[in-house]
Write a protein that holds these residues in place. Structure first.
Motif, PDB file in Angstrom:
ATOM      1  N   LEU A 154       0.845  -1.190   0.000  1.00 38.03           N
ATOM      2  CA  LEU A 154       0.000   0.000   0.000  1.00 38.03           C
ATOM      3  C   LEU A 154       0.879   1.239   0.000  1.00 38.03           C
ATOM      4  O   LEU A 154       1.819   1.353   0.804  1.00 38.03           O
ATOM      5  CB  LEU A 154      -0.903   0.028   1.237  1.00 38.03           C
ATOM      6  N   VAL A 155       0.574   2.164  -0.917  1.00 39.86           N
ATOM      7  CA  VAL A 155       1.311   3.419  -1.035  1.00 39.86           C
ATOM      8  C   VAL A 155       0.299   4.548  -0.935  1.00 39.86           C
ATOM      9  O   VAL A 155      -0.543   4.713  -1.819  1.00 39.86           O
ATOM     10  CB  VAL A 155       2.079   3.488  -2.376  1.00 39.86           C
ATOM     11  N   LEU A 156       0.358   5.315   0.141  1.00 48.81           N
ATOM     12  CA  LEU A 156      -0.657   6.321   0.441  1.00 48.81           C
ATOM     13  C   LEU A 156      -0.001   7.687   0.597  1.00 48.81           C
ATOM     14  O   LEU A 156       0.948   7.846   1.373  1.00 48.81           O
ATOM     15  CB  LEU A 156      -1.403   5.959   1.724  1.00 48.81           C
ATOM     16  N   ASP A 157      -0.515   8.677  -0.127  1.00 52.92           N
ATOM     17  CA  ASP A 157       0.021  10.035  -0.074  1.00 52.92           C
ATOM     18  C   ASP A 157      -0.937  10.919   0.728  1.00 52.92           C
ATOM     19  O   ASP A 157      -2.065  11.154   0.301  1.00 52.92           O
ATOM     20  CB  ASP A 157       0.195  10.581  -1.491  1.00 52.92           C
ATOM     21  N   GLU A 158      -0.493  11.388   1.878  1.00 45.70           N
ATOM     22  CA  GLU A 158      -1.263  12.281   2.759  1.00 45.70           C
ATOM     23  C   GLU A 158      -2.665  11.717   3.069  1.00 45.70           C
ATOM     24  O   GLU A 158      -3.680  12.394   2.878  1.00 45.70           O
ATOM     25  CB  GLU A 158      -1.390  13.673   2.126  1.00 45.70           C
ATOM     26  N   PRO A 159      -2.760  10.478   3.553  1.00 43.71           N
ATOM     27  CA  PRO A 159      -4.083   9.871   3.767  1.00 43.71           C
ATOM     28  C   PRO A 159      -4.875  10.473   4.913  1.00 43.71           C
ATOM     29  O   PRO A 159      -6.072  10.216   5.028  1.00 43.71           O
ATOM     30  CB  PRO A 159      -3.744   8.405   4.059  1.00 43.71           C
ATOM     31  N   THR A 160      -4.232  11.283   5.783  1.00 42.77           N
ATOM     32  CA  THR A 160      -4.970  11.886   6.894  1.00 42.77           C
ATOM     33  C   THR A 160      -5.632  13.202   6.517  1.00 42.77           C
ATOM     34  O   THR A 160      -6.397  13.762   7.315  1.00 42.77           O
ATOM     35  CB  THR A 160      -4.050  12.120   8.110  1.00 42.77           C
ATOM     36  N   ASN A 161      -5.366  13.721   5.303  1.00 41.96           N
ATOM     37  CA  ASN A 161      -5.977  14.979   4.885  1.00 41.96           C
ATOM     38  C   ASN A 161      -7.501  14.885   4.960  1.00 41.96           C
ATOM     39  O   ASN A 161      -8.103  13.981   4.383  1.00 41.96           O
ATOM     40  CB  ASN A 161      -5.571  15.334   3.452  1.00 41.96           C
ATOM     41  N   GLY A 162      -8.113  15.812   5.654  1.00 42.65           N
ATOM     42  CA  GLY A 162      -9.568  15.847   5.732  1.00 42.65           C
ATOM     43  C   GLY A 162     -10.169  14.958   6.789  1.00 42.65           C
ATOM     44  O   GLY A 162     -11.390  14.989   6.990  1.00 42.65           O
ATOM     45  N   LEU A 163      -9.356  14.156   7.464  1.00 48.04           N
ATOM     46  CA  LEU A 163      -9.871  13.281   8.514  1.00 48.04           C
ATOM     47  C   LEU A 163      -9.886  14.016   9.850  1.00 48.04           C
ATOM     48  O   LEU A 163      -8.941  14.739  10.186  1.00 48.04           O
ATOM     49  CB  LEU A 163      -9.019  12.015   8.650  1.00 48.04           C
ATOM     50  N   ASP A 164     -10.952  13.832  10.614  1.00 51.23           N
ATOM     51  CA  ASP A 164     -11.015  14.395  11.955  1.00 51.23           C
ATOM     52  C   ASP A 164     -10.235  13.481  12.905  1.00 51.23           C
ATOM     53  O   ASP A 164      -9.754  12.415  12.496  1.00 51.23           O
ATOM     54  CB  ASP A 164     -12.472  14.570  12.397  1.00 51.23           C
ATOM     55  N   TRP A 170      -8.970   5.910  13.572  1.00 51.77           N
ATOM     56  CA  TRP A 170      -9.442   4.758  12.794  1.00 51.77           C
ATOM     57  C   TRP A 170      -8.398   4.339  11.765  1.00 51.77           C
ATOM     58  O   TRP A 170      -8.098   3.142  11.609  1.00 51.77           O
ATOM     59  CB  TRP A 170     -10.755   5.127  12.092  1.00 51.77           C
ATOM     60  N   LEU A 171      -7.818   5.329  11.057  1.00 50.36           N
ATOM     61  CA  LEU A 171      -6.815   5.017  10.038  1.00 50.36           C
ATOM     62  C   LEU A 171      -5.610   4.333  10.666  1.00 50.36           C
ATOM     63  O   LEU A 171      -5.075   3.367  10.103  1.00 50.36           O
ATOM     64  CB  LEU A 171      -6.390   6.299   9.316  1.00 50.36           C
ATOM     65  N   ARG A 172      -5.182   4.820  11.811  1.00 51.80           N
ATOM     66  CA  ARG A 172      -4.040   4.221  12.497  1.00 51.80           C
ATOM     67  C   ARG A 172      -4.294   2.743  12.777  1.00 51.80           C
ATOM     68  O   ARG A 172      -3.445   1.881  12.507  1.00 51.80           O
ATOM     69  CB  ARG A 172      -3.753   4.977  13.795  1.00 51.80           C
ATOM     70  N   GLY A 173      -5.484   2.435  13.279  1.00 53.31           N
ATOM     71  CA  GLY A 173      -5.818   1.043  13.563  1.00 53.31           C
ATOM     72  C   GLY A 173      -5.858   0.186  12.317  1.00 53.31           C
ATOM     73  O   GLY A 173      -5.370  -0.948  12.303  1.00 53.31           O
ATOM     74  N   LEU A 174      -6.431   0.736  11.235  1.00 52.03           N
ATOM     75  CA  LEU A 174      -6.526  -0.021   9.988  1.00 52.03           C
ATOM     76  C   LEU A 174      -5.140  -0.307   9.409  1.00 52.03           C
ATOM     77  O   LEU A 174      -4.842  -1.446   9.016  1.00 52.03           O
ATOM     78  CB  LEU A 174      -7.366   0.746   8.970  1.00 52.03           C
ATOM     79  N   LEU A 175      -4.283   0.702   9.357  1.00 52.64           N
ATOM     80  CA  LEU A 175      -2.958   0.511   8.765  1.00 52.64           C
ATOM     81  C   LEU A 175      -2.129  -0.470   9.586  1.00 52.64           C
ATOM     82  O   LEU A 175      -1.395  -1.293   9.022  1.00 52.64           O
ATOM     83  CB  LEU A 175      -2.237   1.851   8.628  1.00 52.64           C
ATOM     84  N   ARG A 176      -2.250  -0.397  10.893  1.00 49.65           N
ATOM     85  CA  ARG A 176      -1.496  -1.354  11.723  1.00 49.65           C
ATOM     86  C   ARG A 176      -2.020  -2.779  11.517  1.00 49.65           C
ATOM     87  O   ARG A 176      -1.243  -3.739  11.513  1.00 49.65           O
ATOM     88  CB  ARG A 176      -1.577  -0.950  13.193  1.00 49.65           C
ATOM     89  N   ARG A 177      -3.320  -2.915  11.349  1.00 43.13           N
ATOM     90  CA  ARG A 177      -3.884  -4.244  11.093  1.00 43.13           C
ATOM     91  C   ARG A 177      -3.399  -4.783   9.746  1.00 43.13           C
ATOM     92  O   ARG A 177      -3.039  -5.961   9.634  1.00 43.13           O
ATOM     93  CB  ARG A 177      -5.409  -4.171  11.124  1.00 43.13           C
ATOM     94  N   LEU A 178      -3.392  -3.929   8.728  1.00 45.45           N
ATOM     95  CA  LEU A 178      -2.936  -4.353   7.409  1.00 45.45           C
ATOM     96  C   LEU A 178      -1.455  -4.735   7.432  1.00 45.45           C
ATOM     97  O   LEU A 178      -1.043  -5.729   6.827  1.00 45.45           O
ATOM     98  CB  LEU A 178      -3.187  -3.243   6.383  1.00 45.45           C
ATOM     99  N   ALA A 179      -0.648  -3.944   8.141  1.00 47.37           N
ATOM    100  CA  ALA A 179       0.768  -4.290   8.273  1.00 47.37           C
ATOM    101  C   ALA A 179       0.931  -5.590   9.052  1.00 47.37           C
ATOM    102  O   ALA A 179       1.798  -6.409   8.738  1.00 47.37           O
ATOM    103  CB  ALA A 179       1.525  -3.159   8.958  1.00 47.37           C
ATOM    104  N   LEU A 198       1.161   7.141  13.725  1.00 49.11           N
ATOM    105  CA  LEU A 198       0.737   6.182  12.706  1.00 49.11           C
ATOM    106  C   LEU A 198       1.789   5.131  12.371  1.00 49.11           C
ATOM    107  O   LEU A 198       1.455   4.035  11.952  1.00 49.11           O
ATOM    108  CB  LEU A 198       0.386   6.915  11.400  1.00 49.11           C
ATOM    109  N   VAL A 199       3.086   5.472  12.498  1.00 49.94           N
ATOM    110  CA  VAL A 199       4.122   4.687  11.833  1.00 49.94           C
ATOM    111  C   VAL A 199       5.029   3.932  12.804  1.00 49.94           C
ATOM    112  O   VAL A 199       5.146   4.270  13.979  1.00 49.94           O
ATOM    113  CB  VAL A 199       4.980   5.593  10.915  1.00 49.94           C
ATOM    114  N   ASP A 200       5.691   2.909  12.247  1.00 45.37           N
ATOM    115  CA  ASP A 200       6.712   2.149  12.958  1.00 45.37           C
ATOM    116  C   ASP A 200       8.110   2.613  12.561  1.00 45.37           C
ATOM    117  O   ASP A 200       9.012   2.706  13.396  1.00 45.37           O
ATOM    118  CB  ASP A 200       6.590   0.654  12.636  1.00 45.37           C
TER     119      ASP A 200
END
Length: 238
Positions: A154-164, A170-179, A198-200
């Motif tokens: 997965l390659v994501l550019d600025e995926p938090t833009n517009g997220l509250d 939620w995104l943090r949990g999803l990305l960690r689950r996918l990893a 978000l990151v490791d």
């Protein structure tokens, strides 16, 4: 899902006229980790991602996924799920229909559309036209599109833009689950305070050049935050 893939960038270089957008960039991204590709706007992150995906030709160096260039992958769109912008939607098409079009292109079952909607939390909005989506909803639909082929990368550019804040959590949990499933997750961001949660691992750029790469914990080992670590590296405002 396909086997895990490793990303290898070696000496990647790109100039636009007299502007050196990326200069002799070298780093690796490992599967099973969320890697933050970090730096201020204009540091060369998006240009690097576009070279990785074969959208921009490098002037020098290589970008390989599982040992191959993107264009040489047998099923590139099912190997790499990329989300570079959240605006590539037909405004009159519903979120569900947008995903169905892409599912047909990828040759994935229609059932995968519903799985991607559920993964990104937009099932309830799937019947609405994408033109009426908020920026955060578009980000989620963009991510759902990237996940359609069940890609190992997965390659994501600025995926938090517009997220509250709730969306970012939620995104943090999803990305960690996918990893955690063994995927390679590369997230580009200029917002260091958000990326830190978000990151490791991190790859830090400034003015087209690599500043640091390695585990986030190593960069912030003395208890300082990521923004402070960036300031220490550069002596300039992030």
């Amino acid at each position: 899902m396909h086997p895990p893939h490793r990303l290898e960038i070696r000496g990647l270089t790109k100039r636009f006229g007299k502007v050196e957008a990326v200069t002799d960039l070298t780093f690796d991204v490992e599967p099973g980790r969320v890697t933050g590709f970090l730096g201020p706007n204009g540091s060369g992150k998006t240009t690097t991602l576009r070279m990785l995906l074969g959208l921009v030709a490098p002037d020098g160096g290589t970008a390989r996924i599982g040992g191959r260039r993107y264009r040489d992958l047998p099923e590139p769109a099912r190997t790499v799920g990329a989300a570079l912008e959240a605006s590539n939607f037909h405004p009159a098409r519903t979120g569900r229909d947008h995903l169905r079009v892409y599912a047909d292109m990828l040759g994935v079952p229609t059932a995968r559309v519903e799985e991607a909607l559920a993964l990104t939390g937009i099932t309830d909005a799937a019947h609405r036209r994408a033109g009426g989506y908020s920026t955060g909803m578009r980000q989620r639909l963009n991510l759902a599109t990237a996940l359609l082929g069940d890609p190992p990368v997965l390659v994501l550019d600025e995926p938090t833009n517009g997220l509250d804040p709730e969306g970012i959590a939620w995104l943090r949990g999803l990305l960690r689950r996918l990893a955690g499933e063994g995927r390679m997750v590369l997230v580009a961001s200029h917002v260091l305070s958000e990326a830190e949660r978000l990151v490791d691992d991190v790859v830090v750029m400034r003015r087209g050049r690599l500043l640091a790469t390695g585990p986030l914990a190593a960069l912030t080992a003395d208890g300082i935050g990521l923004e402070a670590a960036f300031l220490r590296l550069t002596g300039a405002a992030a």
